[in-house]
Design a protein around this motif. Structure first.
Motif, PDB file in Angstrom:
ATOM      1  N   PRO A   1       0.895  -1.263   0.209  1.00  0.00           N
ATOM      2  CA  PRO A   1      -0.145   0.271   0.030  1.00  0.00           C
ATOM      3  C   PRO A   1       0.999   1.963   0.401  1.00  0.00           C
ATOM      4  O   PRO A   1       0.472   2.564  -0.338  1.00  0.00           O
ATOM      5  N   GLU A   2       1.993   1.224   0.754  1.00  0.00           N
ATOM      6  CA  GLU A   2       3.275   2.249   0.376  1.00  0.00           C
ATOM      7  C   GLU A   2       3.105   2.699  -0.647  1.00  0.00           C
ATOM      8  O   GLU A   2       3.910   3.872  -0.926  1.00  0.00           O
TER       9      GLU A   2
ATOM     10  N   GLN B   1       0.933   2.846  -3.474  1.00  0.00           N
ATOM     11  CA  GLN B   1      -0.025   2.931  -3.349  1.00  0.00           C
ATOM     12  C   GLN B   1      -0.367   4.882  -4.250  1.00  0.00           C
ATOM     13  O   GLN B   1      -1.034   4.617  -4.659  1.00  0.00           O
ATOM     14  N   GLN B   2       0.592   5.168  -3.368  1.00  0.00           N
ATOM     15  CA  GLN B   2       0.608   6.507  -3.343  1.00  0.00           C
ATOM     16  C   GLN B   2       1.191   7.391  -3.350  1.00  0.00           C
ATOM     17  O   GLN B   2       1.712   8.519  -2.958  1.00  0.00           O
TER      18      GLN B   2
ATOM     19  N   ARG C   1       3.767   9.484  -6.614  1.00  0.00           N
ATOM     20  CA  ARG C   1       2.733  10.873  -7.069  1.00  0.00           C
ATOM     21  C   ARG C   1       3.438  10.913  -8.834  1.00  0.00           C
ATOM     22  O   ARG C   1       3.841   9.798  -9.007  1.00  0.00           O
TER      23      ARG C   1
END
Length: 343
Positions: A287-288, A290-291, A293
């Motif tokens: 998940p880290e 998937q954020q 830029r």
């Protein structure tokens, strides 16, 4: 949520190739490239030749990313056959391994650092450094980042930057750059002589213009996008440079295939030993990541990336020439207005 060294270590299980898949993707791409290039010369109708020429350009991009992974020792390492194929491909694509590996390794170790050499990346000036530069220095800087310079990557980045400048800087060290250039020019002359100028356009000019122009833009947009972060050298951190200074370039499945997942660039910079075909798998697993830029190949996003010119430490972002002029005007007014000075 994992971060820093823990996040890098967590990706290590994915930094293993599936040897059969690596060979399958490398050889199938090479076969398709040879087939489409042959089609530019042998197909019976012009429209089919043009289609083959365009496909050749896109396939060169895919093969280049595979070559790029091999240079990172990510895939097909310690294979004599793979080494031979990739050495020949590097010469063919005007990016010999002696030049590409040196400059690209430097890029990975110094990505997004201010005040470091611009080896393997586009130069970055701070606003103050840009304002204090001489007119000729500004012109050279803006020329190197101009959209036409980037789109003309065939001439600017590969022929001049990779080959001519590298050879002139160190003839012994980069003799393969001269060899690549001579092979390329000799091949162009041979195609013109035996098949004519039209075949030269279809076999060489169009594929290389597409491949090098797209490749140069991808490299630009992966580290020059609206939310990018640059750091002074003492504040630089490898994992933050990967996640904050390398973009996730959103593409259609077709373009993801032609670019061999190079759009997952933040993951590649976090761990360059992850094979290109495993990058989507890593994205899904963390998940880290998937954020990220993001930017894309849309006209709007490309325009936004091209507008960025210098780094403004006060705003902590890249700004455009228009914004530079606005700041310059405001500073001049502040200096010349007695009321502002008195206040």
């Amino acid at each position: 949520m994992l971060e820093g060294k823990e996040l890098i270590l967590a990706t290590k299980p994915y930094a293993r190739e599936h040897r059969t898949l690596s060979w399958l993707y490398a050889l199938s791409t090479l076969f398709l490239l040879i087939a489409t290039l042959t089609g530019t010369l042998m197909l019976p109708y012009l429209v089919l030749k043009v289609m083959a020429s365009i496909l050749s350009g896109l396939l060169i991009v895919r093969m280049f990313v595979i070559y790029h992974d091999h240079q990172h020792h990510t895939i097909l390492h310690n294979s004599s056959l793979a080494n031979a194929i990739m050495i020949l491909f590097g010469i063919y694509v005007l990016a010999p391994s002696s030049i590409w590996k040196r400059s690209h390794d430097y890029h990975h170790k110094h990505n997004s650092k201010l005040f470091s050499a611009s080896i393997g990346s586009y130069p970055i000036l701070t606003r103050n450094r840009f304002e204090s530069a001489t007119p000729s220095e500004r012109r050279r800087y803006l020329f190197s980042r101009h959209p036409l310079t980037i789109i003309a990557g065939y001439l600017s980045m590969f022929m001049i930057g990779m080959c001519i400048q590298s050879f002139l800087s160190s003839p012994r060290k980069h003799a393969d750059a001269l060899f690549a250039l001579l092979i390329h020019i000799g091949g162009s002359v041979a195609v013109c002589y035996f098949w004519g100028w039209q075949s030269w356009l279809l076999f060489i000019v169009i594929p290389f213009t597409i491949a090098c122009g797209l490749g140069a833009y991808l490299f630009y947009a992966q580290h020059n996008f609206p939310d990018v972060v640059f750091s002074v050298n003492k504040d630089w951190c490898y994992d933050k440079a990967a996640l904050l200074s390398s973009s996730y370039l959103v593409m259609s499945p077709v373009m993801q295939w032609f670019t061999a997942n190079i759009g997952y660039h933040h993951i590649h910079h976090l761990n360059a030993r992850i094979p290109f075909y495993r990058l989507p798998e890593v994205m899904q697993a963390f998940p880290e990541l998937q954020q990220a830029r993001t930017t894309s190949l849309s006209f709007r996003d490309m325009r936004a990336c091209f507008r960025l010119k210098v780094w403004d430490p006060e705003q902590n972002r890249m700004i455009s020439l228009k914004e530079i002029r606005v700041i310059r005007t405001a500073l001049l007014r502040r200096k010349s207005d007695p009321a502002i000075i008195a206040g």
